[in-house]
Design a protein around this motif. Structure first.
Motif, PDB file in Angstrom:
ATOM      1  N   LEU A  47      32.480 -13.804  72.742  1.00 36.65           N
ATOM      2  CA  LEU A  47      31.075 -13.368  71.839  1.00 36.65           C
ATOM      3  C   LEU A  47      31.351 -14.469  70.634  1.00 36.65           C
ATOM      4  CD1 LEU A  47      28.528 -11.874  70.965  1.00 36.65           C
ATOM      5  CD2 LEU A  47      30.136 -10.451  69.962  1.00 36.65           C
ATOM      6  N   ALA A  48      30.224 -15.434  70.565  1.00 34.14           N
ATOM      7  CA  ALA A  48      30.031 -16.042  69.317  1.00 34.14           C
ATOM      8  C   ALA A  48      28.753 -15.803  68.774  1.00 34.14           C
ATOM      9  CB  ALA A  48      30.342 -17.522  69.642  1.00 34.14           C
ATOM     10  N   PHE A  49      28.732 -15.971  67.441  1.00 28.60           N
ATOM     11  CA  PHE A  49      27.356 -15.684  66.798  1.00 28.60           C
ATOM     12  C   PHE A  49      26.889 -17.082  66.354  1.00 28.60           C
ATOM     13  CE2 PHE A  49      29.055 -11.337  66.241  1.00 28.60           C
ATOM     14  CZ  PHE A  49      27.876 -10.812  66.203  1.00 28.60           C
ATOM     15  N   LEU A  50      25.506 -17.246  66.837  1.00 29.32           N
ATOM     16  CA  LEU A  50      24.664 -18.370  66.365  1.00 29.32           C
ATOM     17  C   LEU A  50      24.463 -18.121  64.796  1.00 29.32           C
ATOM     18  CD1 LEU A  50      22.681 -18.693  69.431  1.00 29.32           C
ATOM     19  CD2 LEU A  50      24.686 -20.049  68.820  1.00 29.32           C
ATOM     20  N   PRO A  51      24.084 -19.092  64.097  1.00 24.93           N
ATOM     21  CA  PRO A  51      23.489 -19.178  62.753  1.00 24.93           C
ATOM     22  C   PRO A  51      22.625 -18.061  62.487  1.00 24.93           C
ATOM     23  CG  PRO A  51      24.124 -21.278  63.337  1.00 24.93           C
ATOM     24  CD  PRO A  51      23.974 -20.641  64.500  1.00 24.93           C
ATOM     25  N   ASP A  52      21.584 -18.005  63.402  1.00 25.84           N
ATOM     26  CA  ASP A  52      20.283 -17.284  63.266  1.00 25.84           C
ATOM     27  C   ASP A  52      20.478 -15.603  63.615  1.00 25.84           C
ATOM     28  OD1 ASP A  52      20.399 -17.427  65.726  1.00 25.84           O
ATOM     29  OD2 ASP A  52      18.386 -18.072  66.028  1.00 25.84           O
ATOM     30  N   GLY A  53      22.094 -15.544  64.001  1.00 24.20           N
ATOM     31  CA  GLY A  53      22.335 -14.102  64.235  1.00 24.20           C
ATOM     32  C   GLY A  53      22.272 -13.642  65.871  1.00 24.20           C
ATOM     33  N   THR A  87      33.619 -20.638  71.458  1.00 27.94           N
ATOM     34  CA  THR A  87      33.540 -20.654  69.634  1.00 27.94           C
ATOM     35  C   THR A  87      32.696 -21.721  69.313  1.00 27.94           C
ATOM     36  OG1 THR A  87      34.915 -20.563  67.744  1.00 27.94           O
ATOM     37  CG2 THR A  87      35.591 -22.351  69.579  1.00 27.94           C
ATOM     38  N   LEU A  88      32.149 -21.495  68.199  1.00 32.45           N
ATOM     39  CA  LEU A  88      31.087 -22.741  67.767  1.00 32.45           C
ATOM     40  C   LEU A  88      31.887 -23.715  66.895  1.00 32.45           C
ATOM     41  CD1 LEU A  88      29.076 -20.604  68.354  1.00 32.45           C
ATOM     42  CD2 LEU A  88      27.654 -20.983  66.320  1.00 32.45           C
ATOM     43  N   ALA A  89      31.716 -24.892  66.848  1.00 33.08           N
ATOM     44  CA  ALA A  89      32.342 -26.015  66.020  1.00 33.08           C
ATOM     45  C   ALA A  89      31.758 -25.583  64.545  1.00 33.08           C
ATOM     46  CB  ALA A  89      31.759 -27.351  66.308  1.00 33.08           C
ATOM     47  N   HIS A  90      32.780 -25.980  63.725  1.00 34.95           N
ATOM     48  CA  HIS A  90      32.452 -25.708  62.195  1.00 34.95           C
ATOM     49  C   HIS A  90      31.439 -26.404  61.898  1.00 34.95           C
ATOM     50  CE1 HIS A  90      36.125 -23.471  61.899  1.00 34.95           C
ATOM     51  NE2 HIS A  90      36.950 -24.690  61.533  1.00 34.95           N
ATOM     52  N   ASP A  91      30.759 -27.386  62.203  1.00 33.06           N
ATOM     53  CA  ASP A  91      29.605 -28.292  61.876  1.00 33.06           C
ATOM     54  C   ASP A  91      28.479 -27.679  62.950  1.00 33.06           C
ATOM     55  OD1 ASP A  91      30.509 -29.744  64.117  1.00 33.06           O
ATOM     56  OD2 ASP A  91      30.039 -31.495  63.123  1.00 33.06           O
ATOM     57  N   PHE A  92      28.561 -26.797  63.581  1.00 30.62           N
ATOM     58  CA  PHE A  92      27.513 -26.499  64.563  1.00 30.62           C
ATOM     59  C   PHE A  92      26.040 -26.765  64.014  1.00 30.62           C
ATOM     60  CE2 PHE A  92      24.660 -23.549  66.521  1.00 30.62           C
ATOM     61  CZ  PHE A  92      24.640 -23.797  67.885  1.00 30.62           C
ATOM     62  N   ALA A  93      25.891 -26.215  62.979  1.00 27.12           N
ATOM     63  CA  ALA A  93      24.554 -26.286  62.349  1.00 27.12           C
ATOM     64  C   ALA A  93      24.094 -27.910  62.479  1.00 27.12           C
ATOM     65  CB  ALA A  93      24.307 -26.053  60.793  1.00 27.12           C
TER      66      ALA A  93
END
Length: 344
Positions: A14-20, A62-68
């Motif tokens: 499970l990985a959380f996206l920036p919007d939850g 997992t999301l990259a640190h710069d995912f945004a």
């Protein structure tokens, strides 16, 4: 404890996206996005075909640190090769719009060594602050002595760049006969990996044989002893390796479970929802079907509390949500995402 969503098939990570919203992998080879209200998307297009057998399939994400900015994700899966399967690591761009899909999928790394049959696969990913990736790779429950050899990545933790190369400052880059991506070795079936936010240390957790599940603080170039030393026994009751629990030149674990709880998924808690648990380490348990909470002092676990012992489900992953709650994945045919909050 409330159920966010159900009807997932053996969810693994499970990985959380920036919007939850939540990006979830299912072991048979599917990836979905789950809204905050629990609605799961259709399987994302673009996921590579996986070797889904026994313990193997689609695993960590997992999301990259710069995912945004980049929308890049990293994930690992069992890939079919002649004779069985090996772990592959890939990155992709996540299009998380109305019809979510993976784009620009690229395999960046493949495990090196004899193929496995889907047992002791390991495979968790953690991105360090410098952007490099740590990846855990199991011993395949086969030629376990390979975990002590540096010419393969069986029973290893590797460190690679975001594009899969070996960084120049890895410990064995200039060692003849050694693979340059190896960061640490002598591990068995590592299914937990996390960076301790308090000090930046890399922590790993792995299945032992019959007893001897371990938590290790991973050091550059460290040898963690498998299969020479162990707190457990072989499944036939015979001693492991030397029969010793420690040996000079091998790094001691900081915690072990005997009997085995079959740990999977780990997370350091930093939220405000459970202020008394700040800095604690949480581990899911498959065999014992519980959540283990470890209190730390001076950087080492000192006390355990076993939570949710009546859950009746294997806990595959544990994550802290952006709301400070703990989120759990249950490893079932009808798998769930559970949200844990303080009792009212």
């Amino acid at each position: 404890m409330t159920t966010v969503t159900a009807h997932l098939v053996h969810p693994w990570a499970l990985a959380f996206l920036p919007d939850g919203r939540m990006l979830v992998t299912e072991r048979p080879g599917r990836m979905r996005i789950v809204d905050r209200d629990g609605k799961a998307s259709a399987p994302l297009a673009g996921v590579p075909k996986v070797y889904a057998r026994s313990q193997a399939g689609l695993m960590d994400v997992t999301l990259a640190h710069d995912f945004a900015q980049s929308h890049r994700i990293y994930f690992c899966y069992a890939d079919s090769v002649p004779g069985g399967a090996e772990i592959a690591v890939a990155h992709a761009r996540l299009d998380d719009g109305a019809s979510p899909k993976l784009e620009q999928v690229s395999k960046i790394y493949e495990q090196k060594g004899p193929p496995g049959s889907g047992l002791n696969i390991g495979c968790r990913i953690a991105q360090a602050p410098d952007g490099n990736l740590f990846v855990t790779l199991g011993d395949h429950f086969a030629a376990k002595e390979d975990a002590q050899r540096l010419d393969n990545t069986i029973g290893k933790i590797v460190r690679i760049t975001p594009d899969g190369k070996a960084p120049a400052d890895n410990p064995f880059v200039n060692k003849p006969g050694a693979l340059p991506e190896i960061w640490a070795y002598g591990v068995r079936n590592p299914e937990g990996l996390a960076v301790n936010p308090a000090n930046g240390q890399l922590w790993e957790q792995e299945h032992g044989p019959m007893g001897g599940d371990e938590i290790n603080v991973i050091e550059k170039g460290g040898n963690y002893g498998w299969p020479v030393v162990s707190f457990g026994l072989n499944y036939d009751g015979t001693p492991v390796g030397t029969g010793k629990q420690r040996q000079s030149g091998m790094v001691d674990s900081v915690w072990h479970w005997t009997p085995s709880i079959a740990p999977s998924g780990m997370a350091f808690y930093t939220g405000d929802l459970f202020p008394q648990w700040k800095g604690n380490l949480f581990n899911g348990a498959l065999k014992f079907q519980l959540l283990s909470r470890l209190e730390l002092k001076d950087g080492k676990p000192i006390k355990e509390e076993r939570l949710l012992k009546g859950i009746g489900a294997r806990i595959r992953d544990v994550r802290q949500g952006p709301d400070g709650a703990l989120y759990l994945l249950t490893d079932e045919d009808d798998g769930r995402i559970l949200r844990v909050t303080p009792a009212k």
